[in-house]
Structures are given as structure tokens and as C-alpha cells.
Design a protein around this motif. Sequence first.
Motif, PDB file in Angstrom:
ATOM      1  N   UNK A  71      38.399  21.728  11.798  1.00 16.18           N
ATOM      2  CA  UNK A  71      38.061  22.951  12.520  1.00 16.18           C
ATOM      3  C   UNK A  71      38.341  22.910  14.027  1.00 16.18           C
ATOM      4  N   UNK A  72      38.538  21.748  14.588  1.00 18.97           N
ATOM      5  CA  UNK A  72      38.800  21.684  16.021  1.00 18.97           C
ATOM      6  C   UNK A  72      37.626  21.167  16.830  1.00 18.97           C
ATOM      7  N   UNK A  73      37.594  21.526  18.115  1.00 22.13           N
ATOM      8  CA  UNK A  73      36.596  21.017  19.049  1.00 22.13           C
ATOM      9  C   UNK A  73      35.212  21.542  18.691  1.00 22.13           C
ATOM     10  N   UNK A  74      34.196  20.704  18.887  1.00 13.75           N
ATOM     11  CA  UNK A  74      32.841  21.045  18.452  1.00 13.75           C
ATOM     12  C   UNK A  74      32.063  21.856  19.491  1.00 13.75           C
ATOM     13  N   UNK A  75      31.881  21.308  20.683  1.00 15.25           N
ATOM     14  CA  UNK A  75      30.991  21.906  21.683  1.00 15.25           C
ATOM     15  C   UNK A  75      31.799  22.290  22.919  1.00 15.25           C
ATOM     16  N   UNK A  76      32.442  23.455  22.916  1.00 21.58           N
ATOM     17  CA  UNK A  76      33.385  23.813  23.981  1.00 21.58           C
ATOM     18  C   UNK A  76      32.705  24.026  25.323  1.00 21.58           C
ATOM     19  N   UNK A  77      33.542  24.077  26.374  1.00 25.74           N
ATOM     20  CA  UNK A  77      33.031  24.397  27.692  1.00 25.74           C
ATOM     21  C   UNK A  77      32.631  25.864  27.773  1.00 25.74           C
ATOM     22  N   UNK A  78      31.772  26.148  28.739  1.00 23.41           N
ATOM     23  CA  UNK A  78      31.257  27.506  28.841  1.00 23.41           C
ATOM     24  C   UNK A  78      30.975  27.837  30.304  1.00 23.41           C
ATOM     25  N   UNK A  79      31.323  29.031  30.712  1.00 26.55           N
ATOM     26  CA  UNK A  79      30.934  29.555  32.013  1.00 26.55           C
ATOM     27  C   UNK A  79      29.988  30.723  31.778  1.00 26.55           C
ATOM     28  N   UNK A  80      28.783  30.624  32.304  1.00 22.87           N
ATOM     29  CA  UNK A  80      27.848  31.745  32.224  1.00 22.87           C
ATOM     30  C   UNK A  80      27.928  32.530  33.520  1.00 22.87           C
ATOM     31  N   UNK A  81      27.936  33.832  33.415  1.00 23.85           N
ATOM     32  CA  UNK A  81      28.102  34.709  34.574  1.00 23.85           C
ATOM     33  C   UNK A  81      26.893  35.628  34.670  1.00 23.85           C
ATOM     34  N   UNK A  82      26.266  35.630  35.843  1.00 28.13           N
ATOM     35  CA  UNK A  82      25.145  36.535  36.083  1.00 28.13           C
ATOM     36  C   UNK A  82      25.581  37.594  37.085  1.00 28.13           C
ATOM     37  N   UNK A  83      25.440  38.863  36.685  1.00 24.98           N
ATOM     38  CA  UNK A  83      25.813  39.995  37.538  1.00 24.98           C
ATOM     39  C   UNK A  83      24.551  40.833  37.729  1.00 24.98           C
ATOM     40  N   UNK A  84      23.955  40.800  38.930  1.00 24.20           N
ATOM     41  CA  UNK A  84      22.674  41.489  39.145  1.00 24.20           C
ATOM     42  C   UNK A  84      22.680  42.954  38.731  1.00 24.20           C
ATOM     43  N   UNK A  85      23.790  43.661  38.979  1.00 23.51           N
ATOM     44  CA  UNK A  85      23.875  45.087  38.637  1.00 23.51           C
ATOM     45  C   UNK A  85      24.337  45.328  37.207  1.00 23.51           C
ATOM     46  N   UNK A  86      24.547  44.259  36.462  1.00 25.36           N
ATOM     47  CA  UNK A  86      24.948  44.398  35.078  1.00 25.36           C
ATOM     48  C   UNK A  86      26.449  44.288  34.870  1.00 25.36           C
ATOM     49  N   UNK A  87      26.822  43.925  33.660  1.00 22.35           N
ATOM     50  CA  UNK A  87      28.230  43.723  33.311  1.00 22.35           C
ATOM     51  C   UNK A  87      28.995  45.031  33.258  1.00 22.35           C
ATOM     52  N   UNK A  88      28.309  46.126  32.950  1.00 23.26           N
ATOM     53  CA  UNK A  88      29.013  47.351  32.590  1.00 23.26           C
ATOM     54  C   UNK A  88      29.304  48.227  33.803  1.00 23.26           C
ATOM     55  N   UNK A  89      30.133  47.697  34.684  1.00 27.35           N
ATOM     56  CA  UNK A  89      30.741  48.466  35.770  1.00 27.35           C
ATOM     57  C   UNK A  89      32.218  48.090  35.793  1.00 27.35           C
ATOM     58  N   UNK A  90      33.055  48.972  36.308  1.00 29.79           N
ATOM     59  CA  UNK A  90      34.488  48.682  36.361  1.00 29.79           C
ATOM     60  C   UNK A  90      34.773  47.456  37.208  1.00 29.79           C
ATOM     61  N   UNK A  91      34.016  47.299  38.305  1.00 27.22           N
ATOM     62  CA  UNK A  91      34.221  46.141  39.177  1.00 27.22           C
ATOM     63  C   UNK A  91      33.879  44.847  38.455  1.00 27.22           C
ATOM     64  N   UNK A  92      32.745  44.827  37.778  1.00 24.26           N
ATOM     65  CA  UNK A  92      32.318  43.610  37.082  1.00 24.26           C
ATOM     66  C   UNK A  92      33.289  43.266  35.961  1.00 24.26           C
ATOM     67  N   UNK A  93      33.671  44.250  35.154  1.00 26.37           N
ATOM     68  CA  UNK A  93      34.612  43.990  34.061  1.00 26.37           C
ATOM     69  C   UNK A  93      35.965  43.545  34.600  1.00 26.37           C
ATOM     70  N   UNK A  94      36.366  44.064  35.756  1.00 28.28           N
ATOM     71  CA  UNK A  94      37.619  43.624  36.371  1.00 28.28           C
ATOM     72  C   UNK A  94      37.563  42.159  36.783  1.00 28.28           C
ATOM     73  N   UNK A  95      36.432  41.728  37.331  1.00 26.14           N
ATOM     74  CA  UNK A  95      36.279  40.321  37.717  1.00 26.14           C
ATOM     75  C   UNK A  95      36.283  39.418  36.487  1.00 26.14           C
ATOM     76  N   UNK A  96      35.635  39.866  35.422  1.00 23.85           N
ATOM     77  CA  UNK A  96      35.618  39.073  34.181  1.00 23.85           C
ATOM     78  C   UNK A  96      37.032  38.911  33.644  1.00 23.85           C
TER      79      UNK A  96
END
Length: 841
Positions: A71-96
Motif C-alpha cells: 500500500x505504500x507509506x504508512x504515516x505521511x507528513x502533514x501540514x495543519x493550517x489555521x485560518x482565524x477567519x475560516x477556510x472559506x474565503x477566496x483569499x484563504x483558498x488561494x493560499x491553500x
Amino acid sequence: MQALRQQTEQFFEWWSEFVVRFRWLVLIATLIITPLIVYQIKHGWMDLSIESYLPQDDLAVQNYNEFRNTYGYDNPGMLSIYIPDGVFTLEALGKIKALHEAIDKRVPYVNEITSLVNVRHTRGDDDTLHVDDLIELWPETEADMPAFKELVLSNPNYVGSLISADGKYTTVVIEPNVYSNEYLNGVNGGDNIDDLMSGFDDGFDDAEADAASSADKEEQPHFIKPEEETEFSRVVIEIRDEFRSDDFVIRGAGGPIMNFSLAKDMEISTTQSTGLALLVIGFLLIFLFRRLSGVLMPLLVVMMSVMVTMAMWPILGYAFNGNTSIVPTFLLAVGIADAVHVLSLFYRRYDAGEEKHKAIAGAMKQTSIAILMTTVTTAASLLSFLSGEMVPTRTLGIFGAIGVVMALIYTIVLLPALLAIMPVKRRKLESMEEGSISVKESGLLAHIDRYIDFCGRYGVRHAKAVVAFCAVVGVVALAGVAQVTFSHDPVSWYPEDAEFRVAINTVDENMDGSMTVQLMIDTNKEGALYEPEVLRLFERMEDKLKSYSYEGIQAKEVTSILSVVKENHKALNGNDEAYYVIPDDRLTIRQEMLLFENSGADDLEDFTNGTFSKARFTVQMPWYNVIHYRGYSERMTAELDALVADSGLGEMNIEMEAKLVGLLMIFGRSIQVLLWGTVSSYMIAFALVFILMFMLMGSIRRGLLAFSPNIIPILITVGIMGWAGIPINMFTAMIGCIIIGISVDDTIHFMHHFRTYSLQKISTEEAVHKTLQTCGRAITFTSVVLIGGFLVFLFDQFLTSKQFGFFLSIAIFAALMANLILAPALMTLFWDRGKEQAQTV
């Protein structure tokens, strides 16, 4: 035995005279050879991967390798992102989106990236199944945002894994290649990428799959290399820092990034603590010896010993690992001790009026048996770790023993040459007496000498009380030892506000968890995953995995082929939520799976093999104390086996096997091996030390007497940890190893000189007095210097380093008291001086 002792002393005397005569040649040769060896450190590499803890033939590692091959790699790397105003803005989605693209372009050794940008979105249109990346539905205006937000937050496969329920946290999961770049590029011959991928596309059967898996097991070096994983994590962290801002807070988590961060932090911590310890030790040496030579020479000896030992890691083909940081600390203790004992006697002889070259030869002769025996006993105790299964523990034994030998070599080669070359100021003291040195000191040294003499005389004059008191202390300590618990929790080692700890806690609190456990299921029947009964058993397994708790360990989410099956069925039935279930017949399941494969999606290879006979469940959970994972695995496996037994699948000729695998399972197994291996290694070490003590002292009875003071420091230290409720972890478990080295060394010096003076027709009290006059100051100096050096670790950021330094200092102090007070008491009560003297007549 007496003749051998005399021959050894004569050899060391001759050797020191040889070194003094050719001092410049010896010094130049040392300064040429040492840098050539030390230069090889540049070829060293760090491997903190959990799978490297155990040998490749261990069952947990074999199961993990089987999983990786399938199946491949077991425990992959991860970046968690905190956006105070929430993910659902055009600016935030653009950065993602920009972050996703930067990772895709710049991070090496990447197999797959998963984020809101490319996560699978399944929908139906009449009888047509559409499987697209979510970016196909990406909002173009703020007016499109509410519908997009509802689409994302209503999908159970997104919430918790890729986005938090409140829409303020999201993750980017970066999976490295499971195989090394050299192998994937066909360095060893052929195009291995095509070989690896063709099997799934062609629907290879189980026999071919097993053959491929067996072949890969024989070629374990093909898995991703530690240096490749390190470079992967380094670039991910680099990109994280570039994109991080107050309104776009990014933190790293997941296996490779955790390993990289921990390795980097440990390297910085070890360098800073060791450097500060050297400064403190240097200051204390100046304070005690009051000579520049008494500072420079011991530090030079120990630093060269450490550097050469570290260079031996890559020379012998070993990777630096979690226990590597203990080696410099250990050699700091052993190397300083040898040099301090030689210098202490040299200064006494030299200050008493001997010519320099005679004082060097006399000091080497007088300490020869002791430093040789301390090297042998310490190396033997370290080599006892070869009996364990843990790779880091075994390498600690190998390179610790190499380092001890190197410390002896530099002590008998470099130290006499430096003493002969460097100007040493003579302090006027009284002349030597036959067999010992009578000196009168003033100031601090006078107080130290009086304290040492007081301890020895107290032990002699109150021998019974001292032994009785130590026996009571030993019993109380044993009661504490019985309460000792074990732990291994790297996250808790960090301060609460440390980046590493905050990153893990952030993912654990807001998402499905930072760690994964893998459940591998083999039905041993082609096409078994099309059977509704099998998939319903999988549902019960998922429920059990999410509801079961052991020592606080509990899964938050489970992902398997069921999500694909249910999504397909829902999409092909008008996207009606009521159809997010398992179809009732085999034909429907098979047809819907075929439609999913024909849609171009490659997600099935993450959940099953080409013949639909095997399945993978990814169990997502927060970080927990690793010590409990083995118990969780055993009990969880028993629960799953019970579900299989009650399923009735045997009537369908389906013999299902389920086993939990992954890095956490290896970690749990590793800690179990470490703890039992450490206990057994200490038993072997004690046995070897006792045998060597018997050889030094000439009888079993006297060997037991010489050995006894070394038990008290370990009992006291571990007993205090037990009473205080402080668990033993991978690093504090090594305290015993260092204490055996330090305490046994001091005891050997005491017993060696006491045995010499016991041959004279003097009282036991006078023999103890002369013994401590000869080696007591060196024993005390060494202990004071090491306590000061190890207390520096209290300023380290790691909790385990603070505990290591604190309890090691307690142990060294207890060892000092045992050698200055308990050893004289034991000699007074149990040493047969008449027999000793009769044997020499």
C-alpha cells in the motif's frame, strides 16, 4: 595473578617512558591520525525512523514491510493550517492552492499530495459516475462560497481528515515515496517504476502479489533512505516557514516531519548541553586543580575520544540514531575520569619533588591496573547490550565500548606526551613517603582532603552502623523500584509552548489525529471484497475500532474501501444520502467498483489489491504514550478476531486474517524490547563486572565486596524515580549504564590501592587512609566535575534531558558516598587481611 599485575605495571611504566622520550613524534602522529578519522563524520547520517529500531527479521517489521510493499507509506507528513477567519474565503483558498502547488513543485521524493485542492469528489449524473478533484468545483466568486462550504462540510470523508468541523483548520497531507529514488529510477537495473505499477493495472493474482512482496522483502535497502526522508521533510518545513503568517498559521506534523523535527531539536540540544557541560567541567577543573594543564589535557583527551568514536559510526556503516546523543555524555564521564586519576597522582608526585618524567612514569604505573580494569569492566558492561534486539541499544553498546577504549588510548598516549611537552608549575609540598605521598595542602584542597579522610575514617570506625544504614536504604529503594513505571512519550518531553508539541496537539484537538495505525485484512479469496457480507463485517470492524479504548488510546476516524463503496452507491442513486450504504448484492458492488475504476480514479489502490482479496483500514488517532500501543494492538486484534469468528464467513470459504501494523506498532514493540532488553543487559553487565572484580581482587568473596558498593547508587536512583512517580523512558533507562561505568571505575581505583596497602603491616584504618590519600581526591574531583557537568542538562528544553541530568547527578553523588564511606566499612568488617598478607610471604 600477582606476577601478571607486576608485569602490567612494568609495561605501563615502560610505555610512558617511551612516550616521554618520543613525545613530539607521538604528538604529531596523534594530531595527524585523529583529524583523518574525525573527517569521516561528514559521511554520517541520522536515522530516527521507527522501523530502524528493530532488526529486519522482527515480525513487527516484516508485517510493516509487507504493508509498505502493498500500500505504500504508512504515516505521511502533514501540514495543519489555521485560518482565524475560516477556510472559506477566496483569499484563504488561494493560499491553500498556492501552498499545494509549491509542495508539488519543490518537495523531492513525493508520491502523493492530498488537500482540498485535489481531494476526490464523487457524484452521479443519471447512470454516469463522475470522480473529479474538488478543485473542479472551486468557487470563482464570493457568491459561490456558501454552496462550496456546504458541499465540503457535509462530506464525512472530508471533515476531520482534511478540514475541521468549524472550517478554521485544514490540512495538506504529503506522502513520501515508499521506495528510494535510486530504486525507482532503476539504478540497480531496469525501470522499476513500471514494474511496481504494472501489477495493479493488470489485476495481478495473489500468487504474483506474494512473489512481488517476497522479492521486495529480500531487497529492503530499496525502501526510502533516511537521508531522502530527511530532505523531504527539510523542504516541507522550508515551504511551511515561507507561507506562514499571522492569518495563515502552518504547523508540521505526521511521521517524517516529526522525526525530522525531533532529530534536529535533539542535535541542537545535545550540542548545546554538551558544550555547556564542557565549559562547566573546565571551570571546575581549574577550581580544583588550579593549573591550566589540569584543564586542557583532560578536555582534549575526552574531546578527541568523543570525535573519533562519532566518526566510527559512518566508518562502520551505522546511522546515527536516538541513542547516539548518550555516547558523548557517557564518554565525557569515562574519559575525564581516566585523565583525572592519572593527573592527580602525577601532580602529587611532581609537587613532592620528583622529576617530571619519573612522576609521569610513576603515575602511569600506579594507576595502570586500575585504568585498565575500569576500561575492561566498562566496555564489557556496554557490550552486554549486544544481547538486546533494539538496534539503537546495540549500537550504544558497540560504540560506547569503542569510545571507552579510545579514552584509554588517548589517556596513555596523548596525556604523557602533553605532560612531557607542556610546562607544569611545581607547587612545593612535603616529600614522598615509601608507598604513598604525604602532602600538606592549604585552602580548598585542604578542606577537600580533610573531608575525604573524615569519610574514610567514619566508615571504618562506624562500619556496622554504615552497613546497616545502607541495607535499610537499599530496602526502601527496592520498594521504590517496585513502583517504577515505563513510558515513552516524545511529545511530553517538550515544553507546552514548543513548536513540535503545539503542532501535534493542534492536529489532535481539531482534526482526526496526528498518528495512524493500519489494519491489514487478507480474505485469502479473490473477489471477496465484492461480497456484501464481507463489507458488513468491515462495518462492524470500523465501529469496533472507533469505540474501543485501551489506556486512553482510541481512534477518532477509520478510512477504508467502505467510503468508496458507499460514495459510489450514493452517487449512482441520485446523490441521495439515504443510499450512503453498502449495496445488498455482489453484482451491484462489482459493477459500481468497475465504474469507479473506469472513471480514471486511482484511489482503490490505497484500499485494496488488484484481486480485491485484501483490504486496508487507516485508523486515525491522536498521539498517545507509545508504551501502551502494544497492549492496544494485542487486545484490538483479539476483538477483531472475535468479530471474524462470529461472522460465518468460513461457510463462504473465506478465511479472513486481520492484523494491526504500522510505525506505532513497531514503536510499541520497540519499547517492550528496550525495557526487557535493558533489564537483561544490566543483569549480564552485573555478572561480567563481578567476574572482572573477582579477577582483580583474587577471590569470589573479595570480588563480591568490591562489587557491593556499585549496587547502592542504581537502587537509590531508580528507587527515587519510583517513589516520585517519574517513569523510565528510552533515555533515562540508560542512566544505569553510565552509573555502572562511573561507580565501578571509582570502586576499582579504591580496591586496587587498598589491596596494595593491605599487604603492609598496618591497621585497616591506616590502609583506608593511605588509599584515599592516593586516589580519594581523584575520585572526588571526578564526581564533582561530572555532577557539575550533568546538572547543566537541567537547562535543556527536553524534559527527559532534565530528568537524565538530575538523576544522573544523584547517582554520581550516591556512588561517591558509597566509595568513600561504604567501601571502607565493608573492608573493615569483611576483608581478611591476614590471609592477604600470608599469600605474599
